[in-house]
Every structure is written in C-alpha cells, then in structure tokens.
Design a protein around this motif. Structure first.
Motif, PDB file in Angstrom:
ATOM      1  N   PRO A   1     -11.969  10.889  -1.643  1.00 19.15           N
ATOM      2  CA  PRO A   1     -11.106  10.956  -2.829  1.00 19.15           C
ATOM      3  C   PRO A   1      -9.801  10.164  -2.663  1.00 19.15           C
ATOM      4  N   ALA A   2      -9.231  10.173  -1.478  1.00 18.91           N
ATOM      5  CA  ALA A   2      -8.008   9.397  -1.233  1.00 18.91           C
ATOM      6  C   ALA A   2      -8.323   7.903  -1.245  1.00 18.91           C
ATOM      7  N   GLN A   3      -9.454   7.517  -0.684  1.00 16.87           N
ATOM      8  CA  GLN A   3      -9.874   6.111  -0.742  1.00 16.87           C
ATOM      9  C   GLN A   3      -9.966   5.657  -2.197  1.00 16.87           C
ATOM     10  N   ASN A   4     -10.621   6.473  -3.006  1.00 18.76           N
ATOM     11  CA  ASN A   4     -10.800   6.123  -4.417  1.00 18.76           C
ATOM     12  C   ASN A   4      -9.471   6.034  -5.152  1.00 18.76           C
TER      13      ASN A   4
ATOM     14  N   PHE B   1       0.840  -1.200   0.000  1.00 20.98           N
ATOM     15  CA  PHE B   1       0.000   0.000   0.000  1.00 20.98           C
ATOM     16  C   PHE B   1       0.874   1.249   0.000  1.00 20.98           C
ATOM     17  N   CYS B   2       1.975   1.203   0.745  1.00 21.04           N
ATOM     18  CA  CYS B   2       2.894   2.332   0.796  1.00 21.04           C
ATOM     19  C   CYS B   2       3.473   2.618  -0.592  1.00 21.04           C
ATOM     20  N   VAL B   3       3.904   1.578  -1.284  1.00 19.34           N
ATOM     21  CA  VAL B   3       4.448   1.748  -2.638  1.00 19.34           C
ATOM     22  C   VAL B   3       3.366   2.296  -3.565  1.00 19.34           C
TER      23      VAL B   3
ATOM     24  N   ALA C   1      -8.156   2.675  -6.903  1.00 23.93           N
ATOM     25  CA  ALA C   1      -7.826   2.685  -8.343  1.00 23.93           C
ATOM     26  C   ALA C   1      -6.429   2.139  -8.596  1.00 23.93           C
ATOM     27  N   ARG C   2      -5.519   2.376  -7.678  1.00 16.49           N
ATOM     28  CA  ARG C   2      -4.151   1.864  -7.852  1.00 16.49           C
ATOM     29  C   ARG C   2      -4.061   0.373  -7.554  1.00 16.49           C
ATOM     30  N   LEU C   3      -4.949  -0.115  -6.700  1.00 20.52           N
ATOM     31  CA  LEU C   3      -4.948  -1.534  -6.361  1.00 20.52           C
ATOM     32  C   LEU C   3      -5.781  -2.363  -7.341  1.00 20.52           C
ATOM     33  N   ALA C   4      -6.739  -1.741  -8.005  1.00 18.65           N
ATOM     34  CA  ALA C   4      -7.683  -2.454  -8.880  1.00 18.65           C
ATOM     35  C   ALA C   4      -7.027  -3.322  -9.948  1.00 18.65           C
ATOM     36  N   PRO C   5      -5.918  -2.893 -10.576  1.00 18.93           N
ATOM     37  CA  PRO C   5      -5.319  -3.743 -11.607  1.00 18.93           C
ATOM     38  C   PRO C   5      -4.866  -5.123 -11.091  1.00 18.93           C
ATOM     39  N   MET C   6      -4.704  -5.249  -9.794  1.00 17.23           N
ATOM     40  CA  MET C   6      -4.273  -6.533  -9.217  1.00 17.23           C
ATOM     41  C   MET C   6      -5.387  -7.558  -9.222  1.00 17.23           C
TER      42      MET C   6
ATOM     43  N   ASN D   1     -14.381  -8.693  -3.863  1.00 14.42           N
ATOM     44  CA  ASN D   1     -15.242  -7.566  -3.496  1.00 14.42           C
ATOM     45  C   ASN D   1     -15.418  -7.460  -1.983  1.00 14.42           C
ATOM     46  N   ALA D   2     -15.513  -8.599  -1.301  1.00 11.34           N
ATOM     47  CA  ALA D   2     -15.637  -8.585   0.162  1.00 11.34           C
ATOM     48  C   ALA D   2     -14.389  -7.976   0.794  1.00 11.34           C
ATOM     49  N   LEU D   3     -13.222  -8.339   0.278  1.00 11.73           N
ATOM     50  CA  LEU D   3     -11.978  -7.774   0.795  1.00 11.73           C
ATOM     51  C   LEU D   3     -11.938  -6.259   0.566  1.00 11.73           C
ATOM     52  N   VAL D   4     -12.366  -5.823  -0.597  1.00 10.45           N
ATOM     53  CA  VAL D   4     -12.399  -4.383  -0.885  1.00 10.45           C
ATOM     54  C   VAL D   4     -13.345  -3.674   0.085  1.00 10.45           C
ATOM     55  N   GLU D   5     -14.501  -4.273   0.361  1.00  7.87           N
ATOM     56  CA  GLU D   5     -15.431  -3.682   1.326  1.00  7.87           C
ATOM     57  C   GLU D   5     -14.779  -3.568   2.701  1.00  7.87           C
ATOM     58  N   ASP D   6     -14.023  -4.593   3.099  1.00  5.99           N
ATOM     59  CA  ASP D   6     -13.336  -4.560   4.391  1.00  5.99           C
ATOM     60  C   ASP D   6     -12.250  -3.485   4.416  1.00  5.99           C
ATOM     61  N   LEU D   7     -11.591  -3.279   3.295  1.00  7.97           N
ATOM     62  CA  LEU D   7     -10.595  -2.204   3.194  1.00  7.97           C
ATOM     63  C   LEU D   7     -11.267  -0.838   3.291  1.00  7.97           C
ATOM     64  N   ILE D   8     -12.368  -0.662   2.605  1.00  6.23           N
ATOM     65  CA  ILE D   8     -13.086   0.625   2.653  1.00  6.23           C
ATOM     66  C   ILE D   8     -13.533   0.935   4.075  1.00  6.23           C
ATOM     67  N   LYS D   9     -14.071  -0.062   4.777  1.00  6.37           N
ATOM     68  CA  LYS D   9     -14.482   0.141   6.178  1.00  6.37           C
ATOM     69  C   LYS D   9     -13.288   0.582   7.029  1.00  6.37           C
ATOM     70  N   ALA D  10     -12.135  -0.020   6.794  1.00 10.98           N
ATOM     71  CA  ALA D  10     -10.932   0.337   7.557  1.00 10.98           C
ATOM     72  C   ALA D  10     -10.503   1.767   7.253  1.00 10.98           C
ATOM     73  N   MET D  11     -10.586   2.175   5.981  1.00 10.89           N
ATOM     74  CA  MET D  11     -10.221   3.549   5.627  1.00 10.89           C
ATOM     75  C   MET D  11     -11.221   4.539   6.224  1.00 10.89           C
ATOM     76  N   GLU D  12     -12.506   4.181   6.213  1.00  9.55           N
ATOM     77  CA  GLU D  12     -13.524   5.053   6.813  1.00  9.55           C
ATOM     78  C   GLU D  12     -13.264   5.223   8.316  1.00  9.55           C
ATOM     79  N   ALA D  13     -12.899   4.127   8.979  1.00  8.78           N
ATOM     80  CA  ALA D  13     -12.614   4.173  10.423  1.00  8.78           C
ATOM     81  C   ALA D  13     -11.434   5.090  10.735  1.00  8.78           C
ATOM     82  N   GLN D  14     -10.518   5.248   9.774  1.00 11.65           N
ATOM     83  CA  GLN D  14      -9.356   6.127   9.954  1.00 11.65           C
ATOM     84  C   GLN D  14      -9.616   7.521   9.384  1.00 11.65           C
ATOM     85  N   ASN D  15     -10.862   7.786   9.006  1.00 12.57           N
ATOM     86  CA  ASN D  15     -11.254   9.095   8.460  1.00 12.57           C
ATOM     87  C   ASN D  15     -10.455   9.502   7.224  1.00 12.57           C
ATOM     88  N   VAL D  16     -10.148   8.515   6.380  1.00 16.82           N
ATOM     89  CA  VAL D  16      -9.473   8.804   5.120  1.00 16.82           C
ATOM     90  C   VAL D  16     -10.512   9.438   4.193  1.00 16.82           C
TER      91      VAL D  16
END
Length: 142
Positions: free
Chosen positions: A123-126, A75-77, A130-135, A105-120
């Motif tokens: 636009p930064a979430q998106n 994620f850092c890279v 978008a950078r992870l989607a090609p994987m 899709n379930a994993l992505v939902e879990d990632l979004i929940k984690a970003m929401e919990a950190q108040n990301v």
C-alpha cells in the motif's frame, strides 16, 4: 482605555499563538522509513537502473550523486516529509532526452524492486507511485 486595548491585543496574540496549524500527513514518509529509508530506496533504484539494459544508457552522462540527492529530496517531499526539493522541474531535467513510455515503465519497475528490497508495504508503494505518476507527462517524449 489603554489597559483595555492592551488586554485585547494580548488575548489576540495568545489566541493566534495557540491556534494549531493543520497537521501535515507524513504517514507515507513514515512508511517509507523517513529520510534514511527513502535514501536506501533511491540508491537501490539507481543500482537497479545500472543493471537494467533497457534504460542504463540514459544515465551514462548523469552526475549520479546529484541525481541521488535530488531524487531523495523529491521522494521525501512527495511522501509528505520535511524536505524541500531544490532540483530542476521534471520537464527541464528531461528536456531533449526523448524518453519513451517503455523507458518510464522500466524506471518504475526498478523503483518497485528497490521498495520491495526495503520491505516497503505494497500500500505504501502504491501511494508513492500514485504521487509520482503525474510527472509521467513531464518526462516522456520531451
């Protein structure tokens, strides 16, 4: 003649040293809270996965501490941070798991929940998503 060559070499060195490297865009890395923020997001995502009956079984035999470390690096890279990813390729690490689109899709939902919990910010979430989607193609149905 020697002083002229020395002067030319000196100027060339000076010019080469002062040439600036193109700036790396680390704005997403900053928006995610740098490495500490990314680690909180990854840890939150892993906790969400642990409570997610849709996909938790895929993680039962995984070294979670290693997974956490590699996800933080990745994620850092992807966010433009000063990290190096040292893990296996996505295709290699998901080989034989036969993950479905629903699993992904379930994993992505879990990632979004984690970003929401950190108040990301959204636009930064998106941007991260978008950078992870090609994987996705390297992970599902392999």
């Amino acid at each position: 003649m020697k002083p002229l060559i020395a002067a030319a070499l000196g100027l060339a060195l000076l010019w080469g040293c002062s040439a600036q490297q193109p700036a790396r865009d680390d704005s997403l890395y900053q928006a995610l809270g740098q490495r500490a923020g990314i680690q909180k997001i990854v840890e939150g995502m892993l906790l969400n996965i642990a409570r997610d009956p849709r996909i938790v079984e895929h993680f039962r035999k995984i070294d979670i501490a290693r997974l956490r470390d590699k996800l933080v690096e990745q994620f850092c890279v992807e966010a433009g941070g000063p990290c190096v990813y040292t893990g296996d390729s996505m295709a290699e690490s998901h080989k034989g798991q036969h993950l479905t689109r629903s699993d992904f899709n379930a994993l992505v939902e879990d990632l979004i929940k984690a970003m929401e919990a950190q108040n990301v910010p959204v636009p930064a979430q998106n941007r991260l998503l978008a950078r992870l989607a090609p994987m996705r193609g390297e992970v599902i149905e392999k």
